[in-house]
Write an enzyme that holds these catalytic residues in place. Structure first.
Site, mmCIF file in Angstrom:
data_model
loop_
_atom_site.group_PDB
_atom_site.id
_atom_site.type_symbol
_atom_site.label_atom_id
_atom_site.label_comp_id
_atom_site.label_asym_id
_atom_site.label_seq_id
_atom_site.Cartn_x
_atom_site.Cartn_y
_atom_site.Cartn_z
ATOM 1 N N GLU A 82 0.836 -1.214 0.000
ATOM 2 C CA GLU A 82 0.000 0.000 0.000
ATOM 3 C C GLU A 82 0.868 1.260 0.000
ATOM 4 O O GLU A 82 0.541 2.243 -0.661
ATOM 5 C CB GLU A 82 -0.951 0.004 1.205
ATOM 6 C CG GLU A 82 -1.961 -1.139 1.236
ATOM 7 C CD GLU A 82 -2.858 -1.224 0.007
ATOM 8 O OE1 GLU A 82 -3.029 -0.201 -0.695
ATOM 9 O OE2 GLU A 82 -3.369 -2.320 -0.273
ATOM 10 N N TYR A 140 -0.277 -9.033 -8.114
ATOM 11 C CA TYR A 140 -1.267 -9.923 -7.496
ATOM 12 C C TYR A 140 -0.826 -11.376 -7.637
ATOM 13 O O TYR A 140 -0.048 -11.721 -8.513
ATOM 14 C CB TYR A 140 -2.621 -9.784 -8.202
ATOM 15 C CG TYR A 140 -3.482 -8.636 -7.738
ATOM 16 C CD1 TYR A 140 -3.113 -7.834 -6.677
ATOM 17 C CD2 TYR A 140 -4.691 -8.368 -8.377
ATOM 18 C CE1 TYR A 140 -3.929 -6.791 -6.267
ATOM 19 C CE2 TYR A 140 -5.508 -7.329 -7.974
ATOM 20 C CZ TYR A 140 -5.126 -6.541 -6.920
ATOM 21 O OH TYR A 140 -5.929 -5.514 -6.514
HETATM 22 ZN ZN LIG Z 1 -2.556 -2.685 -4.673
#
Ligand SMILES: [Zn+2]
Length: 239
Positions: A82, A140
């Protein structure tokens, strides 16, 4: 649970939570020239909240900028991820050239979640001339947003489907990209050994700081003084 106010936040956080967040800051401190520091009175800053899920905006948007580390988000790799959005980076699998490196298996993606796999135009996502990085903290994993447990992302290069999304910290190439973007300069000829990798130390160019609990009201927590402007204020959400 022990609750304590820390120099980083006015929110009630446990000392263990503070340690986890500080460890993520430390990854940036040891590997890049980005420094997260307590806010004094800077106009633009990063405000860490326990919102709904884990999310961040990409780059500086101006003023108070929220980054959420809600339930299930207080893990080192998630916080580092983040924070990397906050300092200006998109997902690795959203690169304009990603189809040369990964295949999105659209039929396995949860309904309504296909936008998580959007490509970002090359005009918006600066690749810094660096090649695709299966090991990026910004990638991801192979079953992200799967509706059936099957892969939603498979790598073109054999053997990397299990590698994507398994990063536990900034990858070597993540570090290179951050240091390029922020023009971090090696300090003299000193080298730091980080995680077995020889990396240059860098001078401070970026302050990412948090408000002081004694001078701020309202639960603001963290702060970026000088970080890069972004052309988009799009927020990146995660499940
Ligand atoms: Zn992200």
């Amino acid at each position: 649970m022990e609750k304590s106010l820390s120099k980083w936040t006015q929110l009630s956080v446990t000392s263990n939570e503070v340690k986890i967040i500080e460890k993520a800051f430390s990854s940036y401190r040891t590997k890049t020239c980005i420094r997260f520091v307590p806010r004094i009175d800077e106009q633009d800053y990063l405000n860490i909240v326990k919102g709904y899920g884990c999310y961040s905006q990409v780059g500086r948007t101006g003023g108070k900028q929220e980054i959420s580390l809600g339930r299930g988000c207080l893990f080192h790799e998630i916080i580092v991820h983040e924070l990397m959005h906050s300092v200006g980076f998109w997902h690795e699998h959203s690169r304009a050239d990603r189809d040369d490196h990964i295949k999105i298996v659209w039929e396995n993606i949860l309904p309504g979640m296909k936008s998580q796999f959007d490509k970002i135009s090359a005009a918006l996502q600066d690749l810094q001339g660096e090649s695709y990085d299966y090991r990026s903290i910004m990638h991801y994993d192979s079953t992200a947003f799967s509706r059936n447990g099957k892969n939603t992302i498979e790598t073109v290069e054999d053997g990397f489907t299990e590698v994507i999304g398994s990063a536990t910290d900034l990858s070597q190439m993540d570090v290179v990209k951050i240091n390029k973007l922020y023009q971090c300069r090696p300090r003299k000829k000193e080298k730091m050994i980080v995680g077995g990798t020889s990396l240059p130390t860098a001078s401070v160019t970026t302050r990412i700081v948090t408000p002081s609990p004694t001078t701020n009201s309202g639960g603001e927590s963290r702060f970026i003084a000088k970080f890069l402007d972004t052309e988009s204020s799009r927020i990146i959400f995660h499940s």
